[in-house]
Design a protein around this motif. Sequence first.
Motif, PDB file in Angstrom:
ATOM      1  N   GLU A  85     -31.445 -20.314 -23.222  1.00 36.85           N
ATOM      2  CA  GLU A  85     -30.623 -20.904 -24.271  1.00 36.85           C
ATOM      3  C   GLU A  85     -31.615 -21.258 -25.374  1.00 36.85           C
ATOM      4  N   VAL A  86     -31.417 -20.707 -26.563  1.00 32.01           N
ATOM      5  CA  VAL A  86     -32.418 -20.806 -27.619  1.00 32.01           C
ATOM      6  C   VAL A  86     -31.865 -21.572 -28.812  1.00 32.01           C
ATOM      7  N   GLU A  87     -32.705 -22.430 -29.367  1.00 26.39           N
ATOM      8  CA  GLU A  87     -32.367 -23.186 -30.570  1.00 26.39           C
ATOM      9  C   GLU A  87     -33.523 -23.037 -31.564  1.00 26.39           C
ATOM     10  N   ILE A  88     -33.188 -22.758 -32.807  1.00 26.80           N
ATOM     11  CA  ILE A  88     -34.189 -22.668 -33.865  1.00 26.80           C
ATOM     12  C   ILE A  88     -34.066 -23.920 -34.724  1.00 26.80           C
ATOM     13  N   GLN A  89     -35.197 -24.562 -34.991  1.00 23.85           N
ATOM     14  CA  GLN A  89     -35.211 -25.769 -35.820  1.00 23.85           C
ATOM     15  C   GLN A  89     -36.090 -25.539 -37.041  1.00 23.85           C
ATOM     16  N   ALA A  90     -35.521 -25.840 -38.206  1.00 24.85           N
ATOM     17  CA  ALA A  90     -36.269 -25.724 -39.458  1.00 24.85           C
ATOM     18  C   ALA A  90     -37.335 -26.816 -39.513  1.00 24.85           C
ATOM     19  N   PRO A  91     -38.392 -26.594 -40.286  1.00 33.22           N
ATOM     20  CA  PRO A  91     -39.430 -27.623 -40.427  1.00 33.22           C
ATOM     21  C   PRO A  91     -38.823 -28.925 -40.967  1.00 33.22           C
ATOM     22  N   SER A  92     -39.297 -30.041 -40.433  1.00 36.10           N
ATOM     23  CA  SER A  92     -38.830 -31.348 -40.907  1.00 36.10           C
ATOM     24  C   SER A  92     -39.868 -32.404 -40.548  1.00 36.10           C
ATOM     25  N   ASP A  93     -39.741 -33.559 -41.146  1.00 33.25           N
ATOM     26  CA  ASP A  93     -40.611 -34.702 -40.860  1.00 33.25           C
ATOM     27  C   ASP A  93     -42.098 -34.339 -40.904  1.00 33.25           C
ATOM     28  N   GLY A  94     -42.505 -33.669 -41.952  1.00 35.30           N
ATOM     29  CA  GLY A  94     -43.914 -33.349 -42.117  1.00 35.30           C
ATOM     30  C   GLY A  94     -44.388 -32.119 -41.371  1.00 35.30           C
ATOM     31  N   MET A  95     -43.517 -31.515 -40.582  1.00 34.44           N
ATOM     32  CA  MET A  95     -43.888 -30.293 -39.854  1.00 34.44           C
ATOM     33  C   MET A  95     -43.764 -29.118 -40.808  1.00 34.44           C
ATOM     34  N   LYS A  96     -44.694 -28.171 -40.738  1.00 31.24           N
ATOM     35  CA  LYS A  96     -44.637 -27.005 -41.615  1.00 31.24           C
ATOM     36  C   LYS A  96     -44.078 -25.774 -40.907  1.00 31.24           C
ATOM     37  N   ASP A  97     -44.005 -25.809 -39.597  1.00 34.38           N
ATOM     38  CA  ASP A  97     -43.598 -24.642 -38.822  1.00 34.38           C
ATOM     39  C   ASP A  97     -42.145 -24.719 -38.368  1.00 34.38           C
ATOM     40  N   TRP A  98     -41.579 -23.554 -38.157  1.00 36.98           N
ATOM     41  CA  TRP A  98     -40.261 -23.407 -37.555  1.00 36.98           C
ATOM     42  C   TRP A  98     -40.435 -23.511 -36.037  1.00 36.98           C
ATOM     43  N   ALA A  99     -39.563 -24.259 -35.387  1.00 35.81           N
ATOM     44  CA  ALA A  99     -39.639 -24.429 -33.931  1.00 35.81           C
ATOM     45  C   ALA A  99     -38.567 -23.588 -33.250  1.00 35.81           C
ATOM     46  N   VAL A 100     -38.939 -23.004 -32.133  1.00 37.78           N
ATOM     47  CA  VAL A 100     -37.987 -22.336 -31.254  1.00 37.78           C
ATOM     48  C   VAL A 100     -38.042 -23.074 -29.927  1.00 37.78           C
ATOM     49  N   LEU A 101     -36.916 -23.644 -29.521  1.00 35.93           N
ATOM     50  CA  LEU A 101     -36.811 -24.314 -28.228  1.00 35.93           C
ATOM     51  C   LEU A 101     -36.082 -23.366 -27.290  1.00 35.93           C
ATOM     52  N   ALA A 102     -36.741 -22.986 -26.214  1.00 37.02           N
ATOM     53  CA  ALA A 102     -36.180 -22.069 -25.230  1.00 37.02           C
ATOM     54  C   ALA A 102     -35.931 -22.866 -23.950  1.00 37.02           C
ATOM     55  N   GLN A 103     -34.650 -23.001 -23.590  1.00 37.18           N
ATOM     56  CA  GLN A 103     -34.292 -23.845 -22.456  1.00 37.18           C
ATOM     57  C   GLN A 103     -33.662 -23.021 -21.344  1.00 37.18           C
ATOM     58  N   GLN A 104     -33.956 -23.428 -20.115  1.00 36.79           N
ATOM     59  CA  GLN A 104     -33.356 -22.798 -18.947  1.00 36.79           C
ATOM     60  C   GLN A 104     -33.445 -23.750 -17.762  1.00 36.79           C
ATOM     61  N   VAL A 105     -32.497 -23.604 -16.854  1.00 39.29           N
ATOM     62  CA  VAL A 105     -32.573 -24.308 -15.581  1.00 39.29           C
ATOM     63  C   VAL A 105     -33.070 -23.283 -14.580  1.00 39.29           C
ATOM     64  N   ALA A 106     -34.192 -23.602 -13.937  1.00 42.04           N
ATOM     65  CA  ALA A 106     -34.809 -22.627 -13.039  1.00 42.04           C
ATOM     66  C   ALA A 106     -35.598 -23.330 -11.953  1.00 42.04           C
ATOM     67  N   ALA A 107     -35.760 -22.631 -10.849  1.00 38.08           N
ATOM     68  CA  ALA A 107     -36.650 -23.065  -9.776  1.00 38.08           C
ATOM     69  C   ALA A 107     -37.916 -22.224  -9.913  1.00 38.08           C
ATOM     70  N   LEU A 108     -38.995 -22.844 -10.376  1.00 33.79           N
ATOM     71  CA  LEU A 108     -40.235 -22.128 -10.632  1.00 33.79           C
ATOM     72  C   LEU A 108     -41.365 -22.704  -9.786  1.00 33.79           C
ATOM     73  N   ASP A 109     -41.911 -21.877  -8.897  1.00 39.52           N
ATOM     74  CA  ASP A 109     -43.105 -22.337  -8.196  1.00 39.52           C
ATOM     75  C   ASP A 109     -44.284 -22.202  -9.162  1.00 39.52           C
ATOM     76  N   GLU A 110     -45.455 -22.617  -8.737  1.00 39.19           N
ATOM     77  CA  GLU A 110     -46.612 -22.639  -9.640  1.00 39.19           C
ATOM     78  C   GLU A 110     -46.914 -21.252 -10.213  1.00 39.19           C
ATOM     79  N   ALA A 111     -46.858 -20.229  -9.379  1.00 40.18           N
ATOM     80  CA  ALA A 111     -47.154 -18.864  -9.843  1.00 40.18           C
ATOM     81  C   ALA A 111     -46.100 -18.378 -10.839  1.00 40.18           C
ATOM     82  N   ALA A 112     -44.834 -18.663 -10.565  1.00 38.18           N
ATOM     83  CA  ALA A 112     -43.767 -18.238 -11.476  1.00 38.18           C
ATOM     84  C   ALA A 112     -43.866 -18.961 -12.810  1.00 38.18           C
ATOM     85  N   LEU A 113     -44.208 -20.242 -12.791  1.00 39.69           N
ATOM     86  CA  LEU A 113     -44.372 -20.995 -14.031  1.00 39.69           C
ATOM     87  C   LEU A 113     -45.551 -20.438 -14.830  1.00 39.69           C
ATOM     88  N   GLU A 114     -46.640 -20.145 -14.148  1.00 44.29           N
ATOM     89  CA  GLU A 114     -47.818 -19.584 -14.812  1.00 44.29           C
ATOM     90  C   GLU A 114     -47.476 -18.242 -15.472  1.00 44.29           C
TER      91      GLU A 114
END
Length: 154
Positions: A82-111
């Motif tokens: 699930e992806v959200e794009i955020q325009a720069p704000s509050d002194g930030m110069k970059d565009w943010a992409v927040l990528a969200q998911q519910v997942a079961a990730l062991d250490e290797a999968a997270l890496e």
Amino acid sequence: MSRGTKVLLVLGVLLLAVVAISVVRSRSALPIDGAKLDRASRKALEQRGVDPDSKLAYRHYLYFHSEAAASSAAAELKPEFEVEIQAPSDGMKDWAVLAQQVAALDEAALEALVARLTTVAQRWRGEYDGWEAATGNSAAQVLETVAGGCARCG
């Protein structure tokens, strides 16, 4: 100590940890070892009684210099996140992409996932800045967040 006080204490400690990581990253010329921070964050989850291999709500942070680059990266991630794009704000110069998911990730999968997201960010001349994992406490409606190597999370 009451349950509410404990929750506030845990949230305060987590906030201090995120701030400390941000300060170290901003003042250090040395690169931060993201894998080491990821392991420390997984350990912090365990210390709070959460199995880090269980399903958790992960939020990953990617930053880009242009809206076009952020949109391209977001489009690449949409099949899995699930992806959200955020325009720069509050002194930030970059565009943010927040990528969200519910997942079961062991250490290797997270890496492996962090490596993949880093590649996506680099492909669009951006930066992968880390992740957060949230665990909910529905009775108290409190959300604990543990940041894994994320300097700008929050």
